[in-house]
Structures are given as C-alpha cells and as structure tokens.
Motif scaffolding. Structure first.
Motif, PDB file in Angstrom:
ATOM      1  N   ASN A  83       0.805  -1.221   0.000  1.00 16.09           N
ATOM      2  CA  ASN A  83       0.000   0.000   0.000  1.00 16.09           C
ATOM      3  C   ASN A  83       0.839   1.272   0.000  1.00 16.09           C
ATOM      4  O   ASN A  83       0.301   2.372   0.113  1.00 16.09           O
ATOM      5  N   ALA A  84       2.151   1.125  -0.113  1.00 17.59           N
ATOM      6  CA  ALA A  84       3.017   2.296  -0.203  1.00 17.59           C
ATOM      7  C   ALA A  84       2.811   2.994  -1.547  1.00 17.59           C
ATOM      8  O   ALA A  84       2.216   2.428  -2.473  1.00 17.59           O
ATOM      9  N   ARG A  85       3.304   4.240  -1.657  1.00 19.68           N
ATOM     10  CA  ARG A  85       3.178   4.954  -2.932  1.00 19.68           C
ATOM     11  C   ARG A  85       3.776   4.136  -4.069  1.00 19.68           C
ATOM     12  O   ARG A  85       3.241   4.076  -5.170  1.00 19.68           O
ATOM     13  N   CYS A  86       4.910   3.500  -3.781  1.00 15.89           N
ATOM     14  CA  CYS A  86       5.510   2.556  -4.728  1.00 15.89           C
ATOM     15  C   CYS A  86       5.515   1.188  -4.048  1.00 15.89           C
ATOM     16  O   CYS A  86       6.360   0.920  -3.187  1.00 15.89           O
ATOM     17  N   PRO A  87       4.570   0.294  -4.359  1.00 14.56           N
ATOM     18  CA  PRO A  87       4.502  -1.016  -3.697  1.00 14.56           C
ATOM     19  C   PRO A  87       5.825  -1.776  -3.816  1.00 14.56           C
ATOM     20  O   PRO A  87       6.507  -1.701  -4.855  1.00 14.56           O
ATOM     21  N   LEU A  88       6.166  -2.504  -2.753  1.00 13.54           N
ATOM     22  CA  LEU A  88       7.440  -3.218  -2.766  1.00 13.54           C
ATOM     23  C   LEU A  88       7.391  -4.446  -1.889  1.00 13.54           C
ATOM     24  O   LEU A  88       6.518  -4.587  -1.032  1.00 13.54           O
ATOM     25  N   VAL A  89       8.359  -5.321  -2.121  1.00 12.20           N
ATOM     26  CA  VAL A  89       8.602  -6.486  -1.262  1.00 12.20           C
ATOM     27  C   VAL A  89       9.982  -6.320  -0.661  1.00 12.20           C
ATOM     28  O   VAL A  89      10.970  -6.156  -1.391  1.00 12.20           O
ATOM     29  N   ARG A  90      10.058  -6.344   0.667  1.00 11.17           N
ATOM     30  CA  ARG A  90      11.337  -6.139   1.369  1.00 11.17           C
ATOM     31  C   ARG A  90      11.753  -7.443   2.034  1.00 11.17           C
ATOM     32  O   ARG A  90      10.934  -8.133   2.644  1.00 11.17           O
ATOM     33  N   PHE A  91      13.035  -7.774   1.915  1.00  8.14           N
ATOM     34  CA  PHE A  91      13.539  -9.000   2.536  1.00  8.14           C
ATOM     35  C   PHE A  91      15.047  -8.919   2.684  1.00  8.14           C
ATOM     36  O   PHE A  91      15.716  -8.073   2.074  1.00  8.14           O
ATOM     37  N   SER A  92      15.565  -9.781   3.516  1.00  6.17           N
ATOM     38  CA  SER A  92      17.015  -9.905   3.702  1.00  6.17           C
ATOM     39  C   SER A  92      17.498 -11.134   2.940  1.00  6.17           C
ATOM     40  O   SER A  92      16.911 -12.216   3.067  1.00  6.17           O
ATOM     41  N   HIS A  93      18.566 -10.945   2.182  1.00  2.45           N
ATOM     42  CA  HIS A  93      19.169 -12.068   1.461  1.00  2.45           C
ATOM     43  C   HIS A  93      20.451 -12.442   2.198  1.00  2.45           C
ATOM     44  O   HIS A  93      21.497 -11.819   2.019  1.00  2.45           O
ATOM     45  N   GLN A  94      20.348 -13.461   3.045  1.00  4.25           N
ATOM     46  CA  GLN A  94      21.465 -13.802   3.928  1.00  4.25           C
ATOM     47  C   GLN A  94      22.738 -14.232   3.204  1.00  4.25           C
ATOM     48  O   GLN A  94      23.831 -13.849   3.624  1.00  4.25           O
ATOM     49  N   PRO A  95      22.667 -15.022   2.128  1.00  2.00           N
ATOM     50  CA  PRO A  95      23.923 -15.410   1.472  1.00  2.00           C
ATOM     51  C   PRO A  95      24.757 -14.227   0.993  1.00  2.00           C
ATOM     52  O   PRO A  95      25.990 -14.277   1.038  1.00  2.00           O
ATOM     53  N   SER A  96      24.113 -13.159   0.520  1.00  4.30           N
ATOM     54  CA  SER A  96      24.863 -11.988   0.058  1.00  4.30           C
ATOM     55  C   SER A  96      25.026 -10.947   1.149  1.00  4.30           C
ATOM     56  O   SER A  96      25.914 -10.093   1.070  1.00  4.30           O
ATOM     57  N   GLY A  97      24.147 -10.977   2.152  1.00  2.00           N
ATOM     58  CA  GLY A  97      24.198  -9.989   3.213  1.00  2.00           C
ATOM     59  C   GLY A  97      23.460  -8.702   2.889  1.00  2.00           C
ATOM     60  O   GLY A  97      23.571  -7.724   3.637  1.00  2.00           O
ATOM     61  N   PHE A  98      22.698  -8.667   1.799  1.00  2.00           N
ATOM     62  CA  PHE A  98      22.012  -7.441   1.377  1.00  2.00           C
ATOM     63  C   PHE A  98      20.592  -7.365   1.940  1.00  2.00           C
ATOM     64  O   PHE A  98      19.885  -8.370   2.017  1.00  2.00           O
ATOM     65  N   GLN A  99      20.201  -6.157   2.290  1.00  2.00           N
ATOM     66  CA  GLN A  99      18.799  -5.854   2.560  1.00  2.00           C
ATOM     67  C   GLN A  99      18.199  -5.429   1.227  1.00  2.00           C
ATOM     68  O   GLN A  99      18.667  -4.487   0.601  1.00  2.00           O
ATOM     69  N   CYS A 100      17.160  -6.117   0.759  1.00  2.00           N
ATOM     70  CA  CYS A 100      16.654  -5.933  -0.600  1.00  2.00           C
ATOM     71  C   CYS A 100      15.250  -5.351  -0.604  1.00  2.00           C
ATOM     72  O   CYS A 100      14.416  -5.717   0.232  1.00  2.00           O
TER      73      CYS A 100
END
Length: 582
Positions: free
Chosen positions: A315-332
């Motif tokens: 429901n954000a102005r720009c809809p998104l899916v947020r997650f952590s990718h543990q093998p790379s260490g990135f917050q995506c």
C-alpha cells in the motif's frame, strides 16, 4: 615587470607537481566500480611521469564510451554465468577451483563472509552451471524437510576435513562493509590536503568491483524465482547500486521489469489475424503491480534460498517487497515496473562520471550528514541521501563556470534513441558521455566543500526551491520546509518529508562546518590533531551512541553564537568570512 627567472622556474615546478597530483587523484576515482572491469583496472594504474596525465585522460575517456544501458546488460549477462557456493571456513582454494573446473572454464572468482564463507564463481559459459546442477544432490535432514528448489546457490562440505584442511593457507575474503569512523579519521589525517581527504573517502567507501558483481548476481537469483511466473521478465538493480554514488553496505534496490513481455506480445502480431494471450484483467496498473508483487513475495518467502524476513508493503506509494538475502548480506527492496527510478539512476551515473569532483563531494557531504545525524536509516522528517545528492548537483550547476550541466542541457544533446517518455513524464537526456563537453572549472575540492556549506548555510529555503533541470533557484510552489523538485516527475517534491526543525539543524551545522573548515583547512604539524574533513566528522564521532534516535549535540546555541561572533569579526576586519573562489 617580469618576474625573476628563478621564481618563474619554481612556479612552473610547483604548478607541474600540482598538475600531476590532480591527475593521480582523478585517476583514482575516474573508473567507477560499477562501470566495468576495465574501469576498475584503470584506477589501479598511476601516472609515471611527464605525459602520463594525457595517457590517464585517454584511459578515462576509453572507459566512458559505454552507455549506462550497455553496462547494465553486460553485468546482467555476467551474473547469469555465476554461481554462489557456501564453503567451509578451511577450504583448499586450488582444490575447489580444480573441482569446479571439471564443469567448465572459470573466468573469475572471489570469496567473502556473510553468515559463513562464500565463493562467487563466474563461468565462461552458462552450460557449466547446468553441468554443476546435474552433479548436485539434495541434503538429507533428520528433523526437517527441505523445500525443493533448483537454484544457483550451493553448499560444499569436505569429505575428509583433517587431510584437506591441514596446513591450509586462509583464503582472502573481500570486504563487504565500510571501515569504522575511527579508522577513517586516522586515514584522513594522513592526507596532504582537504581535496585528498575527499578522494580518500571515496576510495574507502565506494562499492568495490566484487560487491557490484554480487549485487547483480543477487538480482539474477531473484529473477530466477520471478521467471517461474514471468519467463521473459528481468530483475534490474537501480539506485545506489548502479548510480556510482553507492557505498559499501547500502541496500539493494531492484525492480521487476515486465516490459519485455509486452514487447514480445506486440512483435507476435503478424499475418491476417491478431493473436493475444488471454489474461486476467484488473482495474488499474497499480492493482496489477500489487498482485504481481504479492505472488512473487510469497514465492520468495516460501522457496527463495536464504531469503528471510519477507515483508509485502503493497500500500506504499511505490509497492514493494522487502527481505534480507542472507547469502549476500544485502537488505533488498523489490518493486515492479519502476522505470523512472532507473532513469534517475542513469542520470546520476552520468553526473558522477563527468567529473571526479562530483562523486567526491557527494560522498563527503553524505558521510558528514550521517555522522551528524542529519540523515537516518529510519524513515522520518530527516533529509535523505537522495535529497543531499540533488543539493550537491544543484550547487555544482551554480558554479561559475558550471562543473556539471543542467538536465535541460543534457536533453538538448539527446538524439532520437535517447527520447523517453515514461508515464507521461519527459525523461529524455543524452546517454553518450562523449557528447558532453568537459567543464572549464578548475576549482579544488577544498574550495568546493567549504563553499557548499557556506552556500546552503545562507540559502533562502523559506523562499526558493532547487531544480536541477533548470539549475536555477525558483519560487517554492508549496509551503513545505525544503522543496527539491523531482527531475522527472516535476510536480513532486522529493524532500516533502523534511520538517522545519530538521532543516534549521542542517543550516546551523552547515554554517558551523564552513567555519571549522576555515579554522582547520590545512594539515597541522602535529599528526594527532584532526583537521579538514576529519575535523567535521570528529565533532559527532562521540555522539553516535544511540542509533535510530534523534541525537542531541549539547549546547549548540553556544557554538553557533561563537560562530556568528567570528563571522562578525571577520566582516569588521574587511575579510571574507569563508575561503570562497568563484
């Protein structure tokens, strides 16, 4: 009257030495880690003598010939030939590479740490990955059942640990995070000038070649998941990961590009009949985006190896899916069809590639803002890094002569292939860097940093807005504290979240920093004394105990009072308050 020959000779020697130093500094940052492996190689070569400045300039120009879209395509193709392998901490690197070579030629590899040790291995051919997958089994667990998913992330264990791990030389692990502020301050104080300090900050904080490769590879892994539903989709990184202003540890913004599916459907309309897919229809593109991201978010959560903490923020102005990718260490953060964001990334990439001073000033201002708690990783009324970057670009457009062109000037250089209108917004600008005339401005970074703080410490924010499309101050169209016009969606204010309190704090700290640079702008005789950029970062180094909260700096009114008294005294003595050069 002519100057004595001895003085002329000495002046020429000093000028030549400064010229070579500037050449070395520019060469250190000319090749963005994102741009290409050739650019990264160019940054490692140092000028060796007279004429090397011209050779360095030639190398820099040669690395600038590729367009942003061409670089993206090369990086994505490279990522598709890459696998990620979770290795034991004590691994024989030669034996590992020999084993993997049985599946195909290895073009490149490196190791890093993230919830264990990982090896990023790039093959020369994609067929090598299929060969490796065919030889890979599924782990057997006693109390848990694995969810079957054929990915490009593998785990290797040692069959005979004692014999293979004995007398083993530890493998080199590439860093994935920036150095601590304390270590940075020590390095900065060893520089020769404030300008060198700013270039050093870029070198320590910018994305490495290895980290950039890992970012594109992570996007390709998410593309593998999304392709189960949309076979022709592409997952592309945008934002700090590709715009040349990203630092180690920054989030990975990516978006799901479904344009290829629409284009393919159009190209298939041949012959006397129109043939179309039967598709489910929804009232708007936003609803279609929300449903698409919901399904992919569910897949990532249930089947994505190493993907944890999945949040579907639809429901954000720009809809998104947020997650952590543990093998790379990135917050995506994954969005869909965010094409304007990619054009913004390309625009920033062009600005960052035109002159090395641009990136150096942006990195330094953003680092200063971070340690001063002007910016925050928590959403709120704070100034964002994107707003700070726009402020720096606007400031550089206002120099005389300008260091970078306005967006309208870049649009005038565009050809038919550069024309882009996205969702009704004109996103046209030149993509070929070689068409942009280099600036004639020769100001040094110490002057620019001081003048940046002076400029915005005295800017009439209550009256004017910033617009990099025109490069001019304009009357504010709304009553927000800080108004910075979005370069493409011109009806949007990218800094609408900033309140008056945070803006006043930024102005006060900018004035104080300009004064500090005037007082500590030269390298002192004592190596223990903080000076230049290090002095600006030191003022808050001890005040960062509580992350994510509004941090007080003590009796700021007393410091500002002293600053104003100093400025008044300078004015009464007929001196200019700050070392500004037009």
């Amino acid at each position: 009257m002519a100057a004595p020959m001895g003085r002329v000779h000495l002046w020429l020697q000093c000028r030549g030495l400064c010229f070579l130093r500037r050449a070395e500094a520019r060469l250190r940052v000319a090749g963005n880690r994102f741009s290409s492996t050739e650019a990264a190689a160019a940054t490692r070569s140092e000028p060796q003598g007279p004429g090397s400045e011209e050779a360095a300039a030639g190398t820099e120009i040669s690395t600038r010939k590729k367009t942003f879209s061409k670089i993206l395509a090369e990086r994505r193709e490279q990522a598709q030939r890459t696998v990620l392998i979770n290795c034991p901490s004590k691994i024989n690197e030669k034996k590992l590479l020999k084993y993997l070579s049985s599946h195909g030629n290895i073009k490149n590899h490196f190791f890093y740490e993230s919830y264990g040790m990982y090896a990023v291995v790039e093959f020369s051919e994609t067929d090598s990955i299929a060969s490796l997958q065919d030889a890979t089994g599924s782990v057997q667990l006693v109390d848990e059942c694995p969810v079957p998913f054929k990915s490009r992330i593998f785990t290797i264990t040692l069959k005979n640990p004692p014999s293979q791990a004995s007398n083993q030389t530890p493998v080199y692990r590439h860093k994935q995070a920036t150095i601590q502020v304390g270590e940075l301050l020590t390095n900065l104080c060893n520089a020769d000038s404030v300008s060198d300090q700013l270039y050093m900050l870029v070198e320590k904080y910018q994305l490495t070649e290895e980290n950039t490769k890992l970012r594109f590879f992570t996007c390709s892994l998410i593309q593998d998941i999304a392709s189960a539903y949309f076979p022709d989709c592409i997952v592309k990184p945008f934002g700090s990961s590709v715009n040349s202003f990203g630092k180690l540890g920054c989030d990975l913004d990516m978006f799901l590009d479904l344009d290829a599916i629409r284009k393919n459907a159009t190209q298939r309309k041949t012959g006397p009949f129109n043939i179309d897919y039967l598709m489910k229809r929804v009232p708007s593109e936003r609803i279609a985006t929300q449903r698409t991201l919901y399904v992919i978010g569910e897949f990532i959560d249930n089947f994505g190896p190493g993907c944890v903490g999945v949040q579907k923020i639809l429901n954000a102005r720009c809809p998104l899916v947020r997650f952590s990718h543990q093998p790379s260490g990135f917050q995506c953060d994954l969005t869909a069809n965010n094409r304007i964001a990619l054009k913004s990334s390309e625009l920033l990439y062009i600005y960052g590639s035109l002159d090395p001073r641009v990136r150096a000033l942006v990195f330094s201002v953003r680092c200063w803002a971070r340690v001063q708690a002007i910016t925050s990783s928590i959403p709120g009324p704070w100034i964002t890094n994107f707003s700070l970057t726009m402020m720096v670009l606007f400031f550089l457009q206002r120099r005389k002569p300008p260091i970078i062109p306005t967006l309208d000037q870049l649009k005038e250089l565009a050809d038919a292939e550069d024309k882009h209108v996205i969702e009704g917004h004109d996103c046209t600008f030149v993509s070929d860097l070689n068409k942009i005339k280099p600036t004639e401005n020769t100001e040094t970074l110490d002057v620019l940093l001081s003048d940046f703080f002076e400029y915005f410490g005295n800017f009439h924010f209550n009256k004017y807005s910033l617009n990099i499309r025109k490069g001019k101050e304009q009357n504010k169209p709304e009553a927000s504290a800080l108004h910075i016009q979005n370069p493409f969606e011109q009806n949007l204010n990218i800094s609408k979240n900033v309140n008056a309190t945070q803006l006043e704090r930024f102005v006060s700290l900018a004035r104080e920093s300009a004064w500090l640079l005037q007082q500590t702008g030269k390298s002192p005789s004592s190596s223990n004394q903080r000076w230049g950029l290090a002095a600006l970062l030191l003022t808050s180094a001890g005040n960062n105990a509580s992350k994510g909260t509004r941090r007080k700096r003590g009796p700021a009114s007393e410091r500002i009072k002293g600053l104003l008294e100093s400025l008044k005294l300078s004015a009464e003595n007929g001196k200019r308050p700050f070392g500004t050069r037009a």
